[in-house]
Every structure is written in structure tokens, then in C-alpha cells.
Design a protein around this motif. Structure first.
Motif, short mmCIF file in Angstrom:
data_model
loop_
_atom_site.label_atom_id
_atom_site.label_comp_id
_atom_site.label_asym_id
_atom_site.label_seq_id
_atom_site.Cartn_x
_atom_site.Cartn_y
_atom_site.Cartn_z
N TYR A 81 47.58 45.86 37.85
CA TYR A 81 46.25 45.39 38.23
C TYR A 81 46.17 43.87 38.39
O TYR A 81 45.09 43.35 38.69
CB TYR A 81 45.22 45.85 37.20
CG TYR A 81 44.98 47.33 37.23
CD1 TYR A 81 44.37 47.95 38.32
CD2 TYR A 81 45.37 48.14 36.16
CE1 TYR A 81 44.16 49.32 38.35
CE2 TYR A 81 45.17 49.51 36.18
CZ TYR A 81 44.56 50.09 37.27
OH TYR A 81 44.35 51.45 37.30
N ASP A 82 47.28 43.17 38.22
CA ASP A 82 47.27 41.73 38.42
C ASP A 82 46.96 41.42 39.89
O ASP A 82 47.59 41.97 40.79
CB ASP A 82 48.62 41.14 38.01
CG ASP A 82 48.61 39.63 38.03
OD1 ASP A 82 48.75 39.04 39.13
OD2 ASP A 82 48.47 39.02 36.96
N ALA A 83 46.00 40.53 40.12
CA ALA A 83 45.56 40.26 41.49
C ALA A 83 46.68 39.72 42.37
O ALA A 83 46.72 40.00 43.57
CB ALA A 83 44.39 39.27 41.46
N ARG A 84 47.60 38.96 41.78
CA ARG A 84 48.71 38.42 42.57
C ARG A 84 49.65 39.53 43.01
O ARG A 84 50.23 39.47 44.11
CB ARG A 84 49.45 37.37 41.73
CG ARG A 84 48.62 36.13 41.44
CD ARG A 84 49.21 35.33 40.30
NE ARG A 84 49.12 36.06 39.02
CZ ARG A 84 49.52 35.55 37.85
NH1 ARG A 84 50.01 34.31 37.79
NH2 ARG A 84 49.41 36.26 36.75
N VAL A 85 49.81 40.54 42.18
CA VAL A 85 50.67 41.67 42.53
C VAL A 85 50.00 42.54 43.59
O VAL A 85 50.63 42.93 44.58
CB VAL A 85 51.02 42.50 41.27
CG1 VAL A 85 51.80 43.75 41.65
CG2 VAL A 85 51.82 41.65 40.29
N THR A 86 48.73 42.85 43.39
CA THR A 86 48.05 43.71 44.36
C THR A 86 47.94 43.05 45.73
O THR A 86 47.92 43.74 46.75
CB THR A 86 46.65 44.10 43.86
OG1 THR A 86 45.88 42.92 43.63
CG2 THR A 86 46.74 44.90 42.57
#
Length: 341
Positions: A81-86
Motif C-alpha cells: 500500500y505504499d504510494a511510491r510502490v503503487t
């Protein structure tokens, strides 16, 4: 379960020293795999080294040009759920959300995930022979119940599969594993981290004695796959279940032309399965159904089934084609509605 001593480590150096002093020790963090294995008497460590308080392993750190370094203690949920990953690596988020249950993802760690062991029935049963558990005793899966077992890269010694979803995506994204040991730090390309069984199936990976995984880097070059990707997982039920076949596809497109393609399979081998020559068939060509079929044939060339898992050969081929269609169209498999369309 056997008796064991316990150490709570405060830094990576203490972990390495403890492993050197107790070769039969095991590292524990979330414990979602190790504790089960201890209960079944498959793993019998003389010492548990708790790394959950090593702060240096708990962060996701920005790198150059959009790369990310993920600490070994980052939970699967936090990573998914990390924004950088998504935003930059949505393939990884999709694979993580396809694996396990929310409760398990909350506890499981990145370092534990890549080091989890096979779910082969015979490996888990301490009352049966198993070359992975006890080298030289045999592989009853070859003539026994082998529905979940390997169709690629297996050996006469072992036909077990690697169970991770996360690792299939990491392989396609060409991540790098960071380890620290008695001789210092080193980096291992993800493709070289896990092993095929060969004559030593008891060795799941290329870690050396005393080494510990400290993190994984997602390279900046893989951010180019954020638009055309998919993680397609086929399993016996849509709720929590390990993959019979899974496919991670990452494409970099320019119009209808594919500039780069990365494809990894799960549920079919002792490690995430890639073939560079199959991926190379894509480069500079327009994506179409004929090309998808040729790539699928190249990926599973030489596949061998057994009494109960021969169906996986056709399943893998069809899954690859479907996943390539999804990725090429920019319509990845949904993490909410898991039915395949």
C-alpha cells in the motif's frame, strides 16, 4: 517443537555475530513460515535470533531516479500500500495483494517472504522421506501426490516449487537483494538469489553461511513498466491459496511496439521462472496474439508434468497468453474481483 535459546538483536552486526556463533540458529521476524515449520519439527533451530527491533531494516528509502530500497523488515501490507510502490511498481503491489490474507500480510516481512520454504506436502511431513528436508532420502512427490509441484527446472532429487507471489513480481522487476555477512556486504541480482534444485535441493538460495538479507532495491529502470503490467494468479480457490500457476508481466511500450518485456512465472519451478530468450522475442515488435503464443511456447519449452500436475503445462501456456493480453492492453488483473475476464 524442540527447545531453543532466544536472542533479541539490536543491529545487523549483532545478527551476523549470532549466526556465526550458532550455525544452527534461525532468524525470526514475522514468523509466518518458520513457526509452522518448527511446530511440524521440520525446522529445529538451537537458537532464534529476533530481528524485529533492528531499526535499520524497517524503512523504505528513496534512491536515485525513482528507485526504492526496501528494508527486510517492511511488512508485506506496508509495501503493497505504499504510494511510491503503487505508483512506480504497481506490479509488485498487485502480487503482494494476491498472496495470503490481510492478517498474514500484516505480519509477514519482505526478508521472510523471499526466504520462505516450499509448501510441498512431503517436505512438511517429517515422517516421510524428502531430499529437501533430509538430503539423500528420496523424493516421494515424483510418484505420489504432485498436483502443486514443478513442471520446469526440476531435478531427479526434487520437484518442489517456490510458493511466493511477491518474488515472482520481484523477478520480473529485476530487483537486487542486499545481504550482509561475516565478509561484509554484497548485492545479488534477484535472478541469482533463488536456486534450482539440482543435486542439492536443501539449498533454496545463494546465501552464504552467516549472511542475512538486509533489503531489496527496486531499480529505477523498472518504473517504465508502470503502465503495462499484470499479475495473474491461478489457484484452486479465489480466497487464500498458493498459486498453481502465476504470471507477472511487465512491458515497456511505445505505441503498439514493445521496447522491453519482462515475464516471470510462479508455481511452476523451484524459483521464479524467467527465460531471457522468450522475453527477447518481444523487443521491437508489435504486440499481437501470434507473438503472445510464441512467447508462451518459448517460456514453457521443455516442461514436464507428472501424474497429477500435467494439466499445469497447458494452464501455464494459456495463463501467459492471457497475462500478455492484459498487460499489453493496460488492463491488469483486478485485486478486488479476482475472476479472470
Amino acid at each position: 517443537m524442540n527447545r531453543f535459546s532466544y536472542l533479541r538483536a539490536s543491529d545487523v552486526g549483532e545478527v551476523v555475530s549470532a549466526l556465526k556463533d550458532a550455525p544452527a540458529a534461525k532468524i525470526i521476524a514475522g514468523g509466518t513460515n518458520l513457526v509452522d515449520l518448527m511446530k511440524y519439527n521440520v525446522e529445529r533451530p538451537e537458537r532464534l535470533i529476533d530481528i524485529t527491533h533492528v531499526e535499520a531494516l524497517q524503512e523504505i528509502i528513496e534512491g536515485e531516479n525513482g528507485s526504492l530500497r526496501i528494508g527486510a523488515l517492511v511488512s508485506n501490507s506496508a509495501l503493497a500500500y505504499d504510494a511510491r510502490v503503487t505508483e512506480r511498481f504497481p506490479l509488485l503491489s498487485s502480487a503482494l495483494l494476491a498472496g495470503a490474507t490481510p492478517q498474514l500480510r500484516n505480519a509477514a516481512t519482505v526478508g521472510g517472504n523471499i526466504n520462505q520454504r516450499t509448501r510441498c506436502y512431503y517436505f512438511y511431513d517429517a515422517g516421510t522421506p524428502c531430499n529437501k528436508r533430509e538430503p539423500g532420502t528420496g523424493c516421494p512427490a515424483k510418484t505420489g501426490l504432485n498436483r502443486i509441484h514443478a513442471i520446469l527446472g526440476q531435478s531427479e532429487a526434487c520437484i518442489a516449487t517456490h510458493p511466493s507471489d511477491m518474488c515472482v513480481a520481484m523477478a520480473a522487476l529485476e530487483a537486487v537483494v542486499h545481504v550482509t555477512g561475516p565478509d561484509g556486504e554484497r548485492d545479488i541480482p534477484f535472478a541469482d538469489y533463488h536456486r534450482l534444485p539440482g543435486d542439492t535441493p536443501q539449498k533454496d538460495n545463494t546465501l552464504l553461511d552467516g549472511e542475512v538479507v538486509t533489503g531489496i532495491t527496486l531499480p529505477a529502470s523498472s518504473t517504465q513498466f508502470s503502465a503495462n503490467y499484470t499479475y495473474l494468479k491461478l489457484r484452486d480457490r479465489l480466497s487464500y491459496a498458493f498459486a498453481l500457476v502465476s504470471v507477472a508481466v511487465a512491458l515497456e511500450k511505445e505505441g503498439d511496439t514493445v521496447k522491453r518485456a519482462r515475464i516471470a512465472l510462479g508455481g511452476v519451478a523451484h524459483k521464479p521462472w524467467r527465460r531471457a530468450e522468450a522475453e527477447a522475442l518481444f523487443e521491437g515488435k508489435a504486440a499481437d496474439s501470434g507473438l503472445f503464443a510464441r512467447v508462451a511456447d518459448a517460456l514453457i519449452d521443455g516442461a514436464r508434468g507428472y501424474e497429477h500436475n500435467a494439466f499445469k503445462i497447458r494452464m501455464a501456456r494459456e495463463a501467459i497468453i492471457r497475462a500478455l493480453e492484459q498487460a499489453s492492453a493496460g488492463t491488469p488483473q483486478s485485486n478486488i474481483d479476482k475472476h479472470i475476464v
